[in-house]
Design an enzyme around this catalytic site. Structure first.
Site, PDB file in Angstrom:
ATOM      1  N   TYR A  99      -1.442  -0.495  10.089  1.00  0.00           N
ATOM      2  CA  TYR A  99      -1.591  -0.986   8.703  1.00  0.00           C
ATOM      3  C   TYR A  99      -0.383  -0.566   7.863  1.00  0.00           C
ATOM      4  CZ  TYR A  99      -3.636  -1.157   3.948  1.00  0.00           C
ATOM      5  OH  TYR A  99      -3.878  -1.378   2.611  1.00  0.00           O
ATOM      6  N   SER A 129       0.858  -1.190   0.000  1.00  0.00           N
ATOM      7  CA  SER A 129       0.000   0.000   0.000  1.00  0.00           C
ATOM      8  C   SER A 129       0.888   1.231   0.000  1.00  0.00           C
ATOM      9  CB  SER A 129      -0.887   0.025   1.248  1.00  0.00           C
ATOM     10  OG  SER A 129      -1.516   1.294   1.378  1.00  0.00           O
TER      11      SER A 129
HETATM   12  P1  NAP Z   1     -11.479  -5.599   0.306  1.00  0.00           P
HETATM   13  O1  NAP Z   1     -12.432  -5.118  -0.735  1.00  0.00           O
HETATM   14  O2  NAP Z   1     -11.764  -5.282   1.736  1.00  0.00           O
HETATM   15  O3  NAP Z   1     -11.339  -7.189   0.137  1.00  0.00           O
HETATM   16  C1  NAP Z   1     -10.535  -7.901   1.016  1.00  0.00           C
HETATM   17  C2  NAP Z   1     -10.581  -9.366   0.676  1.00  0.00           C
HETATM   18  O4  NAP Z   1      -9.742 -10.044   1.625  1.00  0.00           O
HETATM   19  C3  NAP Z   1     -11.949  -9.985   0.766  1.00  0.00           C
HETATM   20  O5  NAP Z   1     -12.091 -10.900  -0.298  1.00  0.00           O
HETATM   21  C4  NAP Z   1     -11.918 -10.718   2.097  1.00  0.00           C
HETATM   22  O6  NAP Z   1     -12.738 -11.874   2.058  1.00  0.00           O
HETATM   23  C5  NAP Z   1     -10.464 -11.123   2.186  1.00  0.00           C
HETATM   24  N1  NAP Z   1      -9.959 -11.364   3.538  1.00  0.00           N
HETATM   25  C6  NAP Z   1     -10.007 -10.544   4.612  1.00  0.00           C
HETATM   26  N2  NAP Z   1      -9.419 -11.119   5.671  1.00  0.00           N
HETATM   27  C7  NAP Z   1      -8.992 -12.344   5.247  1.00  0.00           C
HETATM   28  C8  NAP Z   1      -8.306 -13.405   5.870  1.00  0.00           C
HETATM   29  N3  NAP Z   1      -7.944 -13.343   7.156  1.00  0.00           N
HETATM   30  N4  NAP Z   1      -8.028 -14.506   5.139  1.00  0.00           N
HETATM   31  C9  NAP Z   1      -8.393 -14.595   3.831  1.00  0.00           C
HETATM   32  N5  NAP Z   1      -9.048 -13.608   3.189  1.00  0.00           N
HETATM   33  C10 NAP Z   1      -9.341 -12.493   3.894  1.00  0.00           C
HETATM   34  O7  NAP Z   1      -9.983  -5.096   0.023  1.00  0.00           O
HETATM   35  P2  NAP Z   1      -9.298  -4.450  -1.297  1.00  0.00           P
HETATM   36  O8  NAP Z   1      -9.509  -2.990  -1.252  1.00  0.00           O
HETATM   37  O9  NAP Z   1      -9.694  -5.221  -2.506  1.00  0.00           O
HETATM   38  O10 NAP Z   1      -7.763  -4.687  -0.930  1.00  0.00           O
HETATM   39  C11 NAP Z   1      -7.010  -5.796  -1.405  1.00  0.00           C
HETATM   40  C12 NAP Z   1      -5.559  -5.599  -0.996  1.00  0.00           C
HETATM   41  O11 NAP Z   1      -5.081  -4.352  -1.492  1.00  0.00           O
HETATM   42  C13 NAP Z   1      -5.338  -5.555   0.524  1.00  0.00           C
HETATM   43  O12 NAP Z   1      -4.130  -6.199   0.842  1.00  0.00           O
HETATM   44  C14 NAP Z   1      -5.255  -4.075   0.819  1.00  0.00           C
HETATM   45  O13 NAP Z   1      -4.504  -3.811   1.989  1.00  0.00           O
HETATM   46  C15 NAP Z   1      -4.555  -3.579  -0.434  1.00  0.00           C
HETATM   47  N6  NAP Z   1      -4.782  -2.148  -0.685  1.00  0.00           N
HETATM   48  C16 NAP Z   1      -6.022  -1.650  -0.910  1.00  0.00           C
HETATM   49  C17 NAP Z   1      -6.188  -0.296  -1.099  1.00  0.00           C
HETATM   50  C18 NAP Z   1      -7.536   0.354  -1.338  1.00  0.00           C
HETATM   51  O14 NAP Z   1      -7.618   1.601  -1.325  1.00  0.00           O
HETATM   52  N7  NAP Z   1      -8.592  -0.393  -1.577  1.00  0.00           N
HETATM   53  C19 NAP Z   1      -5.080   0.554  -1.056  1.00  0.00           C
HETATM   54  C20 NAP Z   1      -3.829   0.011  -0.827  1.00  0.00           C
HETATM   55  C21 NAP Z   1      -3.687  -1.343  -0.635  1.00  0.00           C
HETATM   56  P3  NAP Z   1     -13.956 -12.159   3.093  1.00  0.00           P
HETATM   57  O15 NAP Z   1     -14.874 -10.967   2.993  1.00  0.00           O
HETATM   58  O16 NAP Z   1     -14.571 -13.412   2.627  1.00  0.00           O
HETATM   59  O17 NAP Z   1     -13.310 -12.251   4.426  1.00  0.00           O
END
Ligand code: NAP
Length: 254
Positions: A163, A149
């Protein structure tokens, strides 16, 4: 017909992971969709992968739980023995944030969970993938992409320094593991998204965060999950054959 290579994406039931599953399927990967809670959402992503002509399987496992991770990889081993694709790619995408707070307000339980899912989960999934893909272990190589991130370099003060620190660890791990296995056919890279419009912000109690912070982004808008997936897919692909240990910002200039 040759079996498609198998890509495991953790946390692929929604957001960036789900977008990556759809794009990877379109580019010829069979996709294993990991999730922790939302089975119906994971099934819908699997249906989308199948609609693109690729095989898909869903795997429920909490990446913070070593036993569950080992069981998930054992399922993939059986899948390959039964004629499915062999593991050739891992996207360490599962990740969580928490509500905005200062460090002096955070509980130990919160800190442990933040590091367990975002750091331990990433390391233990990568370990299992290396044990299968590295030529040192009889594998035929592969690619790992870790989700970091922009918070890793911005620090996220008064939001979630826990985080940010976890994602900083992901960056260091990416560089170290890349060099460790570079001679064994395994490439390891990271993508560092900025503010991306997914449900992660609602899970941190700020459903409007992506829209609210858009003016702070040089490109004046949040990114989409599909735009992050494009970078992940490139790093997984043979087009990135000489790229390892790289950390690619997908941040609209932030
Ligand atoms: P998201 O929409 O919240 O989705 C998170 C996913 O992770 C969901 O499929 C969830 O599944 C799964 N998950 C959560 N806890 C878990 C666990 N303990 N074991 C296995 N699966 C788990 O997140 P996103 O925005 O797509 O982010 C994806 C990645 O990108 C993350 O690593 C996040 O830190 C990174 N990121 C995101 C952003 C942003 O702005 N969105 C920015 C920087 C980095 P369930 O619901 O089934 O638990």
């Amino acid at each position: 017909m040759a079996t498609a290579p198998l890509l495991l994406i953790t946390g692929a039931s929604r957001g960036i992971g789900a977008a990556t599953a759809r794009l990877a399927a379109a580019q010829g990967w069979e996709v294993a969709i990991n999730y922790a809670h939302d089975e119906a959402a994971a099934d819908a992503v699997a249906d989308a992968v199948r609609a693109l002509g690729q095989r898909a399987l869903t795997l429920c496992a909490d990446v913070a739980d070593e036993g569950q991770v080992r069981a998930m990889f054992a399922t993939l081993d059986r899948h390959a023995r039964d004629g499915g694709g062999s593991l050739a790619g891992l996207v360490n995408n599962a990740g969580v944030v928490d509500v905005a707070a200062r460090l002096d307000e955070m509980s130990g339980v919160r800190l442990q969970r933040m590091l367990a899912i975002n750091v331990f989960g990433t390391l233990v999934c990568a370990r299992e993938a290396v044990r299968r893909m590295s030529t040192r272990h009889g594998g035929t190589g592969g690619a790992i992409v870790n989700l970091s991130s922009a918070a890793a370099r911005l620090g996220a003060p008064s939001q979630y320094v826990d985080y940010a620190a976890a994602k900083g660890a992901v960056d260091s791990f990416t560089v170290g593991l890349a060099r460790e296995v570079a001679g064994e056919g395994v490439r390891v890279n990271a993508v560092r998204p900025g503010i991306i419009d997914t449900e992660i912000h609602a899970s941190g109690g700020q459903p409007d965060r992506a829209r609210r912070l858009a003016p702070t982004v040089p490109m004046q808008r949040p990114g989409s999950a599909d735009e992050v997936a494009q970078a992940i897919a490139w790093l997984l692909s043979p087009a990135a054959s000489y790229t390892t240990g790289a950390i690619v910002d997908v941040t609209g200039g932030r």
